[in-house]
Enzyme design. Structure first.
Site, PDB file in Angstrom:
ATOM      1  N   SER A 241     124.071  15.808  33.027  1.00 26.21           N
ATOM      2  CA  SER A 241     124.471  15.553  31.474  1.00 26.21           C
ATOM      3  C   SER A 241     125.510  14.869  31.240  1.00 26.21           C
ATOM      4  O   SER A 241     125.995  13.804  31.705  1.00 26.21           O
ATOM      5  CB  SER A 241     124.149  16.917  30.896  1.00 26.21           C
ATOM      6  OG  SER A 241     124.032  16.900  29.340  1.00 26.21           O
TER       7      SER A 241
ATOM      8  N   HIS B  32     116.035  19.788  30.095  1.00 23.41           N
ATOM      9  CA  HIS B  32     117.039  19.143  30.162  1.00 23.41           C
ATOM     10  C   HIS B  32     117.760  19.795  31.542  1.00 23.41           C
ATOM     11  O   HIS B  32     118.922  19.264  32.021  1.00 23.41           O
ATOM     12  CB  HIS B  32     117.974  19.453  29.115  1.00 23.41           C
ATOM     13  CG  HIS B  32     119.378  18.438  28.881  1.00 23.41           C
ATOM     14  ND1 HIS B  32     119.138  17.140  29.164  1.00 23.41           N
ATOM     15  CD2 HIS B  32     120.615  18.871  29.127  1.00 23.41           C
ATOM     16  CE1 HIS B  32     120.449  16.629  28.985  1.00 23.41           C
ATOM     17  NE2 HIS B  32     121.537  17.576  29.094  1.00 23.41           N
TER      18      HIS B  32
ATOM     19  N   ASP C 210     112.375  14.890  28.673  1.00 22.65           N
ATOM     20  CA  ASP C 210     113.643  15.641  28.268  1.00 22.65           C
ATOM     21  C   ASP C 210     113.568  15.489  26.891  1.00 22.65           C
ATOM     22  O   ASP C 210     114.057  14.336  26.625  1.00 22.65           O
ATOM     23  CB  ASP C 210     114.770  15.444  29.396  1.00 22.65           C
ATOM     24  CG  ASP C 210     116.202  15.963  28.949  1.00 22.65           C
ATOM     25  OD1 ASP C 210     116.161  16.634  27.875  1.00 22.65           O
ATOM     26  OD2 ASP C 210     116.938  15.602  29.784  1.00 22.65           O
TER      27      ASP C 210
END
Lengths: 650, 271
Positions: B95, B246, B217
């Site tokens: 991320s 995610h 996602d």
């Protein structure tokens, strides 16, 4: 202030008598207060304190008080950080082990968390006169350890051991028999053995049980998990039971519990209440087993597989085991027919003071009546998962036993709901001290809001001196311990709990409610990764704990909901936030993990003295990779908790 | 223990010639890699650390000025590499931390042999001709929740808003973990993340990048990985996994771990 006419003062009592008076005081806070009165009382208190639980961070061990030299029962299992190997972080662990011995020379009973064998190697030699030891480990046993090495370390040094408790100690069942057999003299003097393993789901195999009991003929107390399912290797058969009774004829306490019974899941029975498989236990063998154990006082046979038509064996219990006071039977059927209200089967055991019947498919109201007539001394009665009984039967029972019953537990009996149950308690309302009921509301009209959905359960237990009860105008004047099981609905597919709450604030009507056990571990959901449509644990936390700040709680034990995918039981933001609002909390024990940011919220509580994260479930998270609270974070939090800037009112 | 080691809960595990640095995304901590690490320790030295501001770190060490932009976190990463004396590493970032790795690699490309990015995005807010996945209205609700948590926390009340309250499922998915931090830090981090726009610097990257993401996602639409692939200055390769969510390394390890191992072990073919 009135002047008393006599001149004698408390301190005029001879020391010997004072010592006896002091030694009768058990409550720790009272003792602490007593020791502050004057030097003499301080010395007297210290010399009569027999039991001590050490709390504090292990790195402060050098600060150990040495005034408690009279302590005979020492608990080291709650040192911080909880669950870490005891002395491993020190460069010179032997010195510290010796220091422990120096501070507590009289210890004969020890409870200790044994993360790895080094703890026992260091501590066992310090107390060679040890009589009783309880080992605790919720973490997994290292697979590379040789079999039995930990028990050998213990038995080698503590030859006078007479009592061993490994009920909360995770090890393999194969670890114990070789060690027991290697120390025959110790085994022969062992009188209490608790191998009823809560810390894993394994049961001892039949040959292991027999090997152990053959080496320990003088056992007076034996508690063991075993396997009653005949489809598994090592199941308990008729031969096993007979051999067990002949190996240990002096048994006064025997618990044989099927390993599946401890998994804390509500039983999955067919509509009639029978399991799919029967146990391989015949009733004639049961008769012979009972005959072989004449000294039996407490018996638990939690079989989890049908034992049918058990009444002939149970009738014999009365004559063969005349000292029997406490009995628990799981999945026994045909225990009492109660035909014509004449006592038969188990109702002939008139010496019983405590009876617990679990999952008996054909137990009826007539059976309950017969039992109440046949067992007039019953003070504790439990019935779980019996589908055929109704409120009428319970009511008869409480009426007949109204002068003796003080402890009642009724759970998972589908014909009973809360309202009717509470009405059945009417005859014993002013003498009952401990009560457990399931809060099932169906078929009852009620004013409490319905809670919405998840596939889970919560169990709310509390200690309570109840003043008022919304169902009846009379009071429950002796009730000290109330335990409730609350189902949080069973429709799946609902993602969030409804915007209400569990209603904890309704408990605020009990102002003396000071201790609570809130067990939400039956709720399964997702913590960090909630797939759409699945329960999000932080929302559930908010639902459970909302309103908790309205209670005057002193002590709380909280089991968070679980994310089973990643083996995580943790506090999230709502829990930390709501717990931090409980202004009167002194002690908080969280049976899971929490990260440092959230733990620091708790410092807002001005009266908070004692907090610990205890991952006492199996398997405990293994290392830093799984726990949010690292050792350094734990240290910072505990330092902050103890810091002198915090003024604690009392 | 040095200050860097202690502050970031730094751990070095395993043994091998090459070194892998695992960087978790905001709101989680290094335990998010728990399923991956056992597969790596036999062949690689694995470095794990917690970002400053993660719930497991000392909140007093969070410097609001330093971490107002992602550069602050990149400086931390470089400090860790220097502390360990690393001369070259494989960086695996989840991320926002993937972008942190990218920033670090622009100033010190010599330290990184490759970057593996999981669920990464250069910008979350939609823009003209750019689909990042989030609209301003979605984010407004998030900032309102975080703001109210912050106010409650400052005044001694209970901050109770959580990710699950958000209307937008994309915001829920992404922000659920952000609520695992102290409310003031969470608010600051959320602002930093959603104000960041790394699109302009992508062409300055010279380290090969492996772009990995879940097919579903909600916080990172698949077009974002295509955008990254097109705009990164270095060679890159995209793999879209059949996982969803995610945090696929936690929610679907069976799918993700083989893919990660493949991208760690093998380089982009230049043929």
């Amino acid at each position: 202030m009135a002047v008393t006419s006599s001149d004698t003062h408390f301190l005029d009592i001879p020391d010997v008598v004072l010592t006896i008076i002091f030694s009768l005081v058990a409550d720790t806070r009272t003792r602490n207060a007593m020791s502050l009165v004057c030097l003499k009382w301080h010395l007297l208190e210290r010399s009569t304190r027999k039991s001590l639980t050490l709390r504090g961070n292990v790195r402060d061990l050098f600060l150990l008080p040495t005034c408690f030299r009279a302590v005979t029962d020492l608990d080291l299992s709650l040192l911080s950080p909880w669950g870490h190997p005891l002395l491993d972080s020190f460069p010179n662990p032997l010195l510290l082990a010796q220091f422990l011995r120096h501070a507590f020379p009289s210890v004969v009973s020890l409870t200790v968390y044994v993360r790895n064998p080094s703890t026992l190697h260091l501590l066992a030699p310090q107390w060679p006169d040890l009589r009783h030891i309880k080992l605790i480990r919720w973490h997994q046993r290292l697979p590379t350890l040789p079999l039995g090495i930990e028990f050998v370390a213990l038995f080698e040094h503590c030859r006078m051991l007479s009592s061993l408790d490994v009920s909360h100690f995770h090890c393999w069942t194969e670890d114990l028999p070789p060690a027991i057999q290697a120390y025959p003299m110790l085994a022969a003097s062992l009188s209490q053995l608790n191998i009823l393993k809560h810390s894993s789901v394994e049961g001892f195999k039949s040959h292991e049980l027999l090997a152990i009991t053959a080496s320990c003929p003088n056992l007076r107390e034996l508690l063991a998990t075993c396997i009653f399912d005949h489809r598994f290797v090592g199941f308990v058969s008729d031969e096993t039971l007979l051999a067990l009774a002949s190996n240990c004829p002096s048994l006064s306490l025997l618990h044989l519990v099927d390993a599946t019974s401890l998994s804390n899941v509500r039983p999955d029975l067919n509509d009639d209440g029978y399991t799919s498989e029967d146990a391989s236990i015949s009733r004639s063998i049961l008769c012979d087993v009972f005959a072989g154990l004449p000294l039996l006082e407490v018996l638990v046979l939690d079989v989890c597989h049908n034992v049918r038509d058990a009444w002939p064996a149970l009738e014999l219990l009365n004559s063969k085991c005349p000292r029997l006071k406490s009995l628990k039977l799981g999945q026994f059927h045909g225990i009492c027919s109660g035909v014509d209200s004449r006592p038969d089967g188990i109702a002939l055991c008139h010496g019983l003071e405590s009876l617990s019947i679990k999952n008996s498919a054909d137990l009826t109201d007539n059976s309950l009546e017969a039992i109440s007539l046949g067992c007039p001394k019953l003070s504790k009665f439990e019935v779980l998962g019996c589908k055929k009984i109704s409120a009428k039967g319970i009511r008869k029972l409480t009426h007949v036993l109204r002068n003796t019953l003080v402890d009642v537990k009724i759970s998972s009996c589908k014909n009973l709901n809360v309202v009717s149950l509470l009405q059945t308690m009417e005859p014993i309302r002013d003498r009952i001290e401990r009560l457990h009921i399931d809060c099932v509301w169906k078929n009852a009209d009620n004013s409490v809001k319905q809670t919405a959905s998840s596939n889970g359960e919560t169990r709310l237990k509390k200690k309570n001196k109840s003043r008022d009860n919304s169902f009846c105008s009379r009071t429950w004047s002796k009730l000290q311990h109330l335990s409730l099981w609350i189902a949080v609905g069973d429709c799946s597919g609902e993602r969030r709990p409804c915007t209400g709450s569990l209603g904890l604030r309704y408990l605020a009507r009990y102002p003396s409610l000071s201790r609570m056990l809130l067990d939400c571990s039956g709720v399964i959901g997702y913590g960090l990764t909630a797939p759409p449509g699945y329960p999000d644990l932080s929302l559930w936390e908010r639902f459970f704990l909302y309103g908790i700040e309205n209670l005057n709680l002193n002590e709380l034990n909280y089991w968070p909901a679980q994310d089973m995918d990643v083996n995580q039981r943790s506090l999230f933001l709502p829990a930390a936030a709501l717990l931090a609002q409980c202004g009167s909390l002194r002690k908080l024990f969280i049976h899971g993990t929490a990260n440092e940011h959230f733990m620091m919220f708790l410092l807002r509580i001005p009266t908070l003295r004692d907090v610990q994260l205890r991952e006492d479930y199996y398997p405990a998270p293994e290392n830093d990779m799984c726990t949010e609270m690292r050792a350094e974070s734990c240290r910072r939090f505990e330092d902050a908790l103890k810091s002198i800037n915090r003024h604690i009112p009392d | 223990m040095g200050i860097v080691e202690e502050a970031h809960n730094l751990k070095v595990l395993g043994s091998g010639d090459r070194l892998i640095v695992l960087a978790h995304g905001f709101g989680t901590d290094q335990s998010v890699w728990k399923h991956l690490v056992p597969h790596l320790v036999d062949d690689f030295r694995v470095v794990l650390y917690d970002n400053m501001g993660a719930g497991t770190t000392n909140p007093d060490y969070f410097d609001f000025n330093r971490y107002a932009t992602l550069e602050g976190y990149a400086f931390d990463l470089l400090a860790i590499l220097e502390e360990l004396g690393v001369d070259s590493c494989i960086f695996v970032g989840h991320s926002v931390s993937a972008m942190v790795g990218v920033i670090a690699s622009i100033s010190r490309p010599d330290l990184f042999s490759k970057i593996v990015m999981i669920s990464a995005s250069p910008r979350y807010l939609n823009d003209v001709d750019y689909y990042g996945g989030f609209e301003q209205e979605d984010l407004d609700q998030l900032f309102e929740a975080m703001g109210s948590n912050y106010k409650a926390w400052c005044s001694g009340f209970a901050p109770l808003a959580v990710g699950g309250d958000m209307e937008s499922v994309a915001v829920q998915e992404f922000s659920r973990t952000l609520f695992n931090m102290r409310p003031d830090i969470a608010l600051s981090v959320a602002q930093t993340i959603f104000q960041s726009d790394m699109r302009q610097i992508l062409n300055l990257v010279s380290v090969p990048c492996h772009i990995i993401q879940s097919v579903k996602d909600l916080a990172v639409p698949v077009v974002v990985s295509e955008y990254l692939h097109q705009n990164l200055g270095s060679e890159s390769i995209v793999e879209v996994m059949t996982s969803d969510g995610h945090l696929p390394q936690l929610s679907s390890p069976d799918i993700v771990i083989p893919v990660l191992l493949k991208h760690i072990r093998y380089d982009i073919s230049t043929a």
